[in-house]
Motif scaffolding. Structure first.
Motif, mmCIF file in Angstrom:
data_model
loop_
_atom_site.group_PDB
_atom_site.id
_atom_site.type_symbol
_atom_site.label_atom_id
_atom_site.label_comp_id
_atom_site.label_asym_id
_atom_site.label_seq_id
_atom_site.Cartn_x
_atom_site.Cartn_y
_atom_site.Cartn_z
ATOM 1 N N PHE A 52 -27.616 -58.796 56.938
ATOM 2 C CA PHE A 52 -28.012 -59.956 56.140
ATOM 3 C C PHE A 52 -28.491 -61.092 57.050
ATOM 4 N N SER A 53 -27.743 -61.374 58.107
ATOM 5 C CA SER A 53 -28.101 -62.454 59.018
ATOM 6 C C SER A 53 -29.424 -62.175 59.730
ATOM 7 N N ALA A 54 -29.652 -60.904 60.100
ATOM 8 C CA ALA A 54 -30.912 -60.536 60.745
ATOM 9 C C ALA A 54 -32.088 -60.721 59.782
ATOM 10 N N MET A 55 -31.878 -60.404 58.498
ATOM 11 C CA MET A 55 -32.936 -60.599 57.513
ATOM 12 C C MET A 55 -33.185 -62.083 57.286
ATOM 13 N N GLN A 56 -32.130 -62.883 57.317
ATOM 14 C CA GLN A 56 -32.309 -64.329 57.242
ATOM 15 C C GLN A 56 -33.203 -64.817 58.381
ATOM 16 N N GLU A 57 -32.960 -64.290 59.557
ATOM 17 C CA GLU A 57 -33.740 -64.693 60.728
ATOM 18 C C GLU A 57 -35.207 -64.318 60.547
ATOM 19 N N ARG A 58 -35.466 -63.149 59.986
ATOM 20 C CA ARG A 58 -36.838 -62.718 59.759
ATOM 21 C C ARG A 58 -37.506 -63.574 58.685
ATOM 22 N N SER A 111 -32.857 -69.996 56.271
ATOM 23 C CA SER A 111 -33.863 -69.392 55.406
ATOM 24 C C SER A 111 -33.598 -69.877 53.992
ATOM 25 N N LEU A 112 -34.531 -69.632 53.095
ATOM 26 C CA LEU A 112 -34.382 -70.062 51.713
ATOM 27 C C LEU A 112 -33.570 -69.055 50.899
ATOM 28 N N ALA A 113 -32.692 -68.335 51.582
ATOM 29 C CA ALA A 113 -31.761 -67.409 50.935
ATOM 30 C C ALA A 113 -30.454 -67.472 51.708
ATOM 31 N N ALA A 114 -29.563 -68.345 51.279
ATOM 32 C CA ALA A 114 -28.319 -68.572 52.007
ATOM 33 C C ALA A 114 -27.208 -67.625 51.591
ATOM 34 N N THR A 115 -27.392 -66.907 50.480
ATOM 35 C CA THR A 115 -26.364 -65.992 50.002
ATOM 36 C C THR A 115 -26.961 -64.617 49.742
ATOM 37 N N VAL A 116 -26.084 -63.643 49.646
ATOM 38 C CA VAL A 116 -26.518 -62.277 49.369
ATOM 39 C C VAL A 116 -27.217 -62.200 48.019
ATOM 40 N N GLU A 117 -26.667 -62.906 47.032
ATOM 41 C CA GLU A 117 -27.252 -62.875 45.692
ATOM 42 C C GLU A 117 -28.685 -63.388 45.702
ATOM 43 N N GLU A 118 -28.924 -64.475 46.432
ATOM 44 C CA GLU A 118 -30.273 -65.025 46.510
ATOM 45 C C GLU A 118 -31.218 -64.052 47.206
ATOM 46 N N MET A 119 -30.758 -63.475 48.315
ATOM 47 C CA MET A 119 -31.638 -62.571 49.052
ATOM 48 C C MET A 119 -31.998 -61.347 48.225
ATOM 49 N N ARG A 120 -31.034 -60.801 47.499
ATOM 50 C CA ARG A 120 -31.310 -59.628 46.667
ATOM 51 C C ARG A 120 -32.291 -59.960 45.542
ATOM 52 N N SER A 121 -32.237 -61.197 45.055
ATOM 53 C CA SER A 121 -33.163 -61.577 43.989
ATOM 54 C C SER A 121 -34.568 -61.830 44.533
ATOM 55 N N PHE A 122 -34.670 -62.295 45.783
ATOM 56 C CA PHE A 122 -35.968 -62.589 46.372
ATOM 57 C C PHE A 122 -36.620 -61.371 47.027
ATOM 58 N N ILE A 123 -35.801 -60.385 47.440
ATOM 59 C CA ILE A 123 -36.328 -59.177 48.091
ATOM 60 C C ILE A 123 -35.818 -57.971 47.319
ATOM 61 N N PRO A 124 -36.486 -57.590 46.253
ATOM 62 C CA PRO A 124 -36.038 -56.452 45.437
ATOM 63 C C PRO A 124 -35.869 -55.189 46.276
ATOM 64 N N GLY A 125 -34.733 -54.538 46.103
ATOM 65 C CA GLY A 125 -34.490 -53.290 46.809
ATOM 66 C C GLY A 125 -33.967 -53.440 48.224
ATOM 67 N N VAL A 126 -33.756 -54.661 48.686
ATOM 68 C CA VAL A 126 -33.260 -54.845 50.050
ATOM 69 C C VAL A 126 -31.867 -54.234 50.182
#
Length: 267
Positions: free
Chosen positions: A167-173, A144-159
């Motif tokens: 985290f891995s399951a959200m990457q899959e989604r 996914s276009l979010a390989a780290t926790v920091e990236e995912m938190r910035s792309f999905i506010p409030g996750v």
């Protein structure tokens, strides 16, 4: 191995006391955790390089901490823990009172979060290695276009990301959304190209901007929302900068500004 035995493991779990009587179950867990890390995260070459590094090497320390946390969490449910002045201790006899369920659950929660942060830091460090970026492990970690926790938190506010599994399951989604939702606005071939460059750390400034928009769109769909706004922005940005995206072909024509249908939402 990065973590050779229970005594080595203690260095990365300072608040937990373990005695050598537990060595069999712990050592089996260390071996399994070491194998998992090498197979899914580091790959053999990065792993071997870490083994040759000095003990104080930052990458080796992060890898070893990841193994120790993964190993302990995998057997934690089978251990009797007692709370002492120095932290938690694995009970060896009947002279110690087991810690309450609430305290053990609190410990497990903190260890799972620390493992998540450790593995995310490891991926971030590995992405600086040009050889690692060519491995199957890199493609998996960057699917996914979010390989780290920091990236995912910035792309999905409030996750909410309590552990690596979440985290891995959200990457899959997000990956599912990139493959099945975003092509309603941007061709799949272009998304795959951007994802490949993201994995290889070859995005230029314009491509990085588009990747961020696509990641926010995929993240919104993955979280059960509507990511069409960011997808529309990405498509508009690409079309407004044709010189920066010479390989972009737009077979889509005009697309609706909003599309609430999402395969992710049906999962």
């Amino acid at each position: 191995m990065l973590v050779s035995d229970i005594n080595d493991m203690k260095k990365y779990l300072p608040s937990i006391m373990m005695k050598t009587a537990d060595s069999t179950v712990i050592n089996d867990a260390i071996y399994a955790a070491d194998s998992w890390l090498r197979s899914f995260i580091t790959g053999q070459e990065a792993y071997d390089a870490a083994l040759k590094a000095v003990e104080e090497d930052g990458l080796r320390t992060v890898m070893s901490r990841a193994v120790a946390l993964t190993a302990f969490l995998s057997v934690m449910a089978d251990l009797d823990l007692a709370l002492t002045d120095a932290g938690f201790s694995v009970i060896q006899d009947n002279q110690m009172v087991p810690a309450s369920r609430a305290r053990v659950e609190k410990l497990e929660k903190s260890l799972r979060l620390r493992r998540l942060e450790t593995l995310s830091e490891l991926v971030s460090r590995l992405r600086q290695d040009a050889l690692w970026r060519l491995t199957p492990q890199a493609r998996w970690c960057c699917r996914s276009l979010a390989a780290t926790v920091e990236e995912m938190r910035s792309f999905i506010p409030g996750v909410v990301l309590p552990d690596w599994e979440t985290f891995s399951a959200m990457q899959e989604r997000m990956c599912t959304a990139q493959m099945y939702n975003l092509p309603s606005w941007v061709p799949l071939s272009f998304i795959l190209e951007i994802t490949g460059k993201y994995t290889a750390a070859e995005l230029n400034a314009q491509e990085e901007a588009v990747a961020g928009m696509l990641a926010r769109s995929a993240g919104a769909f993955a979280a059960g929302g509507d990511g069409s706004t960011w997808a529309v922005k990405a498509r508009a940005f690409i079309k407004a900068n044709p010189d920066s995206f010479p390989g972009f072909s737009d077979p889509l024509g005009e697309v609706p500004q909003n599309n609430e249908s999402s395969i992710v939402n049906m999962l």
